[in-house]
Design an enzyme around this catalytic site. Structure first.
Site, PDB file in Angstrom:
ATOM      1  CB  THR A 185      -0.919   0.035   1.245  1.00  0.00           C
ATOM      2  OG1 THR A 185      -0.073  -0.144   2.396  1.00  0.00           O
ATOM      3  CG2 THR A 185      -1.956  -1.067   1.205  1.00  0.00           C
ATOM      4  N   GLY A 186       2.149   1.140   0.145  1.00  0.00           N
ATOM      5  CA  GLY A 186       3.004   2.329   0.184  1.00  0.00           C
ATOM      6  C   GLY A 186       3.254   2.911  -1.194  1.00  0.00           C
ATOM      7  NE  ARG A 195      -0.020   2.740   9.502  1.00  0.00           N
ATOM      8  CZ  ARG A 195       1.206   2.593   9.982  1.00  0.00           C
ATOM      9  NH1 ARG A 195       1.398   2.602  11.277  1.00  0.00           N
ATOM     10  NH2 ARG A 195       2.244   2.448   9.167  1.00  0.00           N
ATOM     11  CB  SER A 196      -2.664  -0.525   4.768  1.00  0.00           C
ATOM     12  OG  SER A 196      -2.129   0.717   5.128  1.00  0.00           O
ATOM     13  NE  ARG A 213      19.245  -0.026   0.134  1.00  0.00           N
ATOM     14  CZ  ARG A 213      18.643   1.120   0.408  1.00  0.00           C
ATOM     15  NH1 ARG A 213      19.292   2.088   1.056  1.00  0.00           N
ATOM     16  NH2 ARG A 213      17.406   1.329   0.010  1.00  0.00           N
ATOM     17  CB  CYS A 222      16.031   6.423  -4.741  1.00  0.00           C
ATOM     18  SG  CYS A 222      15.914   7.174  -3.109  1.00  0.00           S
ATOM     19  CD  GLN A 246      18.141  12.381  -1.999  1.00  0.00           C
ATOM     20  OE1 GLN A 246      19.331  12.351  -1.718  1.00  0.00           O
ATOM     21  NE2 GLN A 246      17.286  11.472  -1.541  1.00  0.00           N
ATOM     22  NE  ARG A 256      13.401  14.630   1.893  1.00  0.00           N
ATOM     23  CZ  ARG A 256      13.521  13.312   1.723  1.00  0.00           C
ATOM     24  NH1 ARG A 256      13.238  12.763   0.561  1.00  0.00           N
ATOM     25  NH2 ARG A 256      13.935  12.548   2.703  1.00  0.00           N
ATOM     26  CG  HIS A 269      15.737  11.508  -5.816  1.00  0.00           C
ATOM     27  ND1 HIS A 269      14.637  12.077  -5.220  1.00  0.00           N
ATOM     28  CD2 HIS A 269      16.087  10.452  -5.021  1.00  0.00           C
ATOM     29  CE1 HIS A 269      14.324  11.387  -4.126  1.00  0.00           C
ATOM     30  NE2 HIS A 269      15.189  10.392  -3.988  1.00  0.00           N
ATOM     31  CG  ASN A 309      12.000   9.686  -6.044  1.00  0.00           C
ATOM     32  OD1 ASN A 309      11.528  10.473  -6.868  1.00  0.00           O
ATOM     33  ND2 ASN A 309      11.467   9.514  -4.857  1.00  0.00           N
TER      34      ASN A 309
HETATM   35  O1  25A Z   1      13.675   2.189   6.909  1.00  0.00           O
HETATM   36  P1  25A Z   1      14.029   2.443   5.478  1.00  0.00           P
HETATM   37  O2  25A Z   1      14.475   1.212   4.778  1.00  0.00           O
HETATM   38  O3  25A Z   1      15.064   3.524   5.328  1.00  0.00           O
HETATM   39  O4  25A Z   1      12.673   2.911   4.731  1.00  0.00           O
HETATM   40  C1  25A Z   1      11.823   3.983   5.191  1.00  0.00           C
HETATM   41  C2  25A Z   1      10.674   4.243   4.269  1.00  0.00           C
HETATM   42  O5  25A Z   1      11.229   4.501   2.993  1.00  0.00           O
HETATM   43  C3  25A Z   1      10.345   4.032   2.010  1.00  0.00           C
HETATM   44  C4  25A Z   1       9.174   3.275   2.612  1.00  0.00           C
HETATM   45  O6  25A Z   1       7.976   4.140   2.560  1.00  0.00           O
HETATM   46  C5  25A Z   1       9.651   3.091   4.047  1.00  0.00           C
HETATM   47  O7  25A Z   1       8.553   3.193   4.926  1.00  0.00           O
HETATM   48  N1  25A Z   1      11.184   3.260   1.163  1.00  0.00           N
HETATM   49  C6  25A Z   1      11.717   2.035   1.331  1.00  0.00           C
HETATM   50  N2  25A Z   1      12.505   1.715   0.323  1.00  0.00           N
HETATM   51  C7  25A Z   1      12.493   2.772  -0.516  1.00  0.00           C
HETATM   52  C8  25A Z   1      13.119   3.055  -1.740  1.00  0.00           C
HETATM   53  N3  25A Z   1      13.951   2.201  -2.347  1.00  0.00           N
HETATM   54  C9  25A Z   1      11.646   3.731   0.021  1.00  0.00           C
HETATM   55  N4  25A Z   1      11.427   4.880  -0.584  1.00  0.00           N
HETATM   56  C10 25A Z   1      12.041   5.105  -1.754  1.00  0.00           C
HETATM   57  N5  25A Z   1      12.874   4.235  -2.305  1.00  0.00           N
HETATM   58  P2  25A Z   1       6.688   3.842   1.611  1.00  0.00           P
HETATM   59  O8  25A Z   1       5.662   4.837   1.881  1.00  0.00           O
HETATM   60  O9  25A Z   1       7.074   3.654   0.224  1.00  0.00           O
HETATM   61  O10 25A Z   1       6.161   2.423   2.054  1.00  0.00           O
HETATM   62  C11 25A Z   1       5.755   2.128   3.333  1.00  0.00           C
HETATM   63  C12 25A Z   1       5.064   0.754   3.207  1.00  0.00           C
HETATM   64  O11 25A Z   1       5.543  -0.049   4.257  1.00  0.00           O
HETATM   65  C13 25A Z   1       4.389  -0.621   4.845  1.00  0.00           C
HETATM   66  N6  25A Z   1       4.667  -1.061   6.196  1.00  0.00           N
HETATM   67  C14 25A Z   1       5.139  -0.341   7.199  1.00  0.00           C
HETATM   68  N7  25A Z   1       5.257  -1.124   8.296  1.00  0.00           N
HETATM   69  C15 25A Z   1       4.833  -2.364   7.928  1.00  0.00           C
HETATM   70  C16 25A Z   1       4.456  -2.322   6.583  1.00  0.00           C
HETATM   71  N8  25A Z   1       3.981  -3.380   5.942  1.00  0.00           N
HETATM   72  C17 25A Z   1       3.877  -4.559   6.627  1.00  0.00           C
HETATM   73  N9  25A Z   1       4.217  -4.675   7.918  1.00  0.00           N
HETATM   74  C18 25A Z   1       4.695  -3.628   8.592  1.00  0.00           C
HETATM   75  N10 25A Z   1       5.019  -3.758   9.885  1.00  0.00           N
HETATM   76  C19 25A Z   1       3.399   0.456   4.798  1.00  0.00           C
HETATM   77  O12 25A Z   1       2.110   0.015   4.972  1.00  0.00           O
HETATM   78  C20 25A Z   1       3.595   0.931   3.396  1.00  0.00           C
HETATM   79  O13 25A Z   1       2.910   0.074   2.503  1.00  0.00           O
HETATM   80  P3  25A Z   1       1.098   0.812   5.968  1.00  0.00           P
HETATM   81  O14 25A Z   1      -0.071  -0.073   6.065  1.00  0.00           O
HETATM   82  O15 25A Z   1       1.819   1.154   7.231  1.00  0.00           O
HETATM   83  O16 25A Z   1       0.688   2.200   5.442  1.00  0.00           O
HETATM   84  C21 25A Z   1       0.541   2.502   4.111  1.00  0.00           C
HETATM   85  C22 25A Z   1      -0.634   3.468   3.885  1.00  0.00           C
HETATM   86  O17 25A Z   1      -1.262   3.861   5.098  1.00  0.00           O
HETATM   87  C23 25A Z   1      -1.331   5.275   5.217  1.00  0.00           C
HETATM   88  N11 25A Z   1      -0.846   5.577   6.560  1.00  0.00           N
HETATM   89  C24 25A Z   1       0.282   5.159   7.117  1.00  0.00           C
HETATM   90  N12 25A Z   1       0.355   5.642   8.349  1.00  0.00           N
HETATM   91  C25 25A Z   1      -0.742   6.367   8.580  1.00  0.00           C
HETATM   92  C26 25A Z   1      -1.534   6.342   7.434  1.00  0.00           C
HETATM   93  N13 25A Z   1      -2.692   6.977   7.350  1.00  0.00           N
HETATM   94  C27 25A Z   1      -3.124   7.655   8.422  1.00  0.00           C
HETATM   95  N14 25A Z   1      -2.413   7.735   9.559  1.00  0.00           N
HETATM   96  C28 25A Z   1      -1.230   7.093   9.682  1.00  0.00           C
HETATM   97  N15 25A Z   1      -0.562   7.191  10.814  1.00  0.00           N
HETATM   98  C29 25A Z   1      -0.478   5.866   4.167  1.00  0.00           C
HETATM   99  O18 25A Z   1      -1.234   6.841   3.464  1.00  0.00           O
HETATM  100  C30 25A Z   1      -0.123   4.730   3.244  1.00  0.00           C
HETATM  101  O19 25A Z   1      -0.784   4.848   2.014  1.00  0.00           O
HETATM  102  O1  L14 Z   2      16.098   3.691   0.394  1.00  0.00           O
HETATM  103  O2  L14 Z   2      13.687   9.968   0.657  1.00  0.00           O
HETATM  104  O3  L14 Z   2      17.405   4.071   2.059  1.00  0.00           O
HETATM  105  O4  L14 Z   2      13.244   9.857   2.770  1.00  0.00           O
HETATM  106  C1  L14 Z   2      15.389   6.098   2.821  1.00  0.00           C
HETATM  107  C2  L14 Z   2      14.997   7.585   2.849  1.00  0.00           C
HETATM  108  C3  L14 Z   2      14.865   6.014   0.409  1.00  0.00           C
HETATM  109  C4  L14 Z   2      14.501   7.476   0.414  1.00  0.00           C
HETATM  110  C5  L14 Z   2      16.489   4.404   1.309  1.00  0.00           C
HETATM  111  C6  L14 Z   2      13.647   9.339   1.724  1.00  0.00           C
HETATM  112  C7  L14 Z   2      15.888   5.769   1.443  1.00  0.00           C
HETATM  113  C8  L14 Z   2      14.018   7.885   1.761  1.00  0.00           C
END
Ligand code: 25A
Ligand code: L14
Length: 340
Positions: free
Chosen positions: A14-15, A42-43, A102, A133, A160, A239, A246, A319
């Site tokens: 869902t992200g 949550r989702s 990584r 990214c 970014q 940012r 990016h 990105n």
């Molecule tokens: O820790 P890292 O590796 O550095 O990554 C940090 C963040 O970077 C993004 C990703 O965000 C991650 O959370 N990311 C990771 N790799 C990336 C890359 N290569 C990257 N970004 C760019 N390049 P994201 O938004 O893309 O994805 C987040 C997804 O993770 C799900 N998730 C989180 N915890 C989880 C989980 N899934 C399973 N189990 C878990 N324990 C998350 O799902 C999302 O799909 P979600 O259900 O938590 O929420 C998604 C939707 O819900 C809404 N939402 C979230 N929080 C709230 C909310 N709405 C209201 N209130 C809230 N508090 C959001 O709108 C979203 O659509």
């Molecule tokens: O993939 O833009 O390590 O906030 C974590 C930070 C992706 C981008 C990663 C951001 C990044 C993210």
């Protein structure tokens, strides 16, 4: 095996990245048999569409992966640390988008245009890591130069987009921009300061050295992907109030001399790269142009006359696509074609 179909799990579906992964699987005509979509509680229950079918997203559990061949993870670092080994143990190969795996020496870090053969090392842990990214788009553009002229040193500044921090950050830029224009007070959430009409030299957490984790990802991941730990790399990651795409200014010092013209020709033939370089005619890469495309765009290629062998260039890519989802699905494709 060319005609085999694959049972696929998308974790974090869902992200921002998860949704794009589904689109990329469709666009790249990935040979999907069964598909399962996972998220946090949550989702869970959200319905997403894949190849015209409505699919209900389920809460990720330890037994979610049994019987599946491939899991594409984009659910943040902590989730990946906990669940990727569980999926791997169940025989499901993980391609992980987070920073969790990584730099593990046993886990390959893959950009298909640069080091496709590293995919074979998935066997060590049943996990492959997708790079950061900013790193992906840079190494796609730099690989031909490194092969031809050997890169000695890189000085990088990034610009970014907010989409990298997920859906909530996109909403935050939207809301803050409206508040500013309507003269209302600005509320912060994802970022520590206002991002609208601003530039924050702050991505991910800061280390004791004064560098941010994002800056060190560019240093360490680039060396690992090129398999060359002698390259000097220093980065400032910033940012800016752009929704998606990016941009990077990269100063390159090479061992052997490269003219700007030679570099331009080399990049015109490089996989995954498109050169947009007629600045006087208004032609150079821009975030709004890269949006929605899988290509890495390069322009403003020019000699750095302050050193003997120097080149400057401007590198732009989407990105969420090449920086995340596209690259993940490409890695999945290499796995599917050769090993699954
Ligand atoms: O820790 P890292 O590796 O550095 O990554 C940090 C963040 O970077 C993004 C990703 O965000 C991650 O959370 N990311 C990771 N790799 C990336 C890359 N290569 C990257 N970004 C760019 N390049 P994201 O938004 O893309 O994805 C987040 C997804 O993770 C799900 N998730 C989180 N915890 C989880 C989980 N899934 C399973 N189990 C878990 N324990 C998350 O799902 C999302 O799909 P979600 O259900 O938590 O929420 C998604 C939707 O819900 C809404 N939402 C979230 N929080 C709230 C909310 N709405 C209201 N209130 C809230 N508090 C959001 O709108 C979203 O659509
Ligand atoms: O993939 O833009 O390590 O906030 C974590 C930070 C992706 C981008 C990663 C951001 C990044 C993210």
């Amino acid at each position: 095996m060319a005609d085999k179909t694959i049972d696929v799990v998308v974790a974090g579906a869902t992200g921002a990245v998860g949704r794009q992964i589904l689109t990329c699987l469709e666009e790249q005509k990935f040979p999907v048999n069964n598909i399962r979509l996972l998220s946090s509680s949550r989702s869970a229950g959200t319905e997403l569409t894949f190849n015209g079918q409505r699919i209900t997203v389920e809460k990720m559990e330890k037994d979610s992966f049994k019987g599946y061949d491939l899991a594409l993870f984009s659910a943040g670092g902590n989730t990946s640390k906990e669940f990727a080994p569980v999926a791997a143990e169940a025989g499901c190969v993980v391609v992980d988008n987070s920073s969790a795996w990584r730099m593990d020496p046993e886990v390959p870090l893959v950009v298909p245009e640069v080091n496709p053969d590293a995919v074979a090392e998935y066997r060590n842990k049943n996990i492959i890591a997708n790079p950061n990214c900013s790193t992906i788009q840079m190494v796609v553009a730099l690989n031909p130069l490194h092969s031809e002229f050997r890169i000695k040193r890189l000085v990088i500044s990034t610009y970014q987009a907010v989409s990298g921090s997920g859906v909530k950050a996109v909403e935050e830029l939207h809301e803050q921009t409206k508040s500013c224009l309507e003269g209302r007070p600005v509320e912060t959430g994802v970022y520590p300061h206002q991002i609208a009409f601003n530039a924050l030299p702050h991505i991910d957490a800061f280390l004791d050295t004064g560098y941010s984790k994002e800056e060190m990802k560019m240093v360490n991941e680039t060396r690992k992907i090129f398999g060359d730990h002698s390259i000097g790399i220093t980065a400032t990651t910033v940012r800016i109030p752009v929704f998606n795409g990016h941009s990077e200014s990269v100063n390159i010092e090479t061992e052997r001399h490269a003219s700007a013209e030679t570099v331009r020709e080399l990049l015109q033939n490089a996989p995954g790269v498109e050169v947009l370089d007629d600045p006087a005619g208004g032609v150079y890469p821009m975030a709004i142009y890269a949006q929605g495309k899988d290509t890495t765009f390069v322009g403003r290629i020019r000699q750095d006359d302050s050193i003997e062998n120097g080149i400057n260039m401007w590198i732009v890519s989407d990105n969420i696509r090449k920086g995340a989802a596209t690259n993940t699905v490409q890695i999945g494709r290499l796995l599917a074609d050769q090993y699954l």
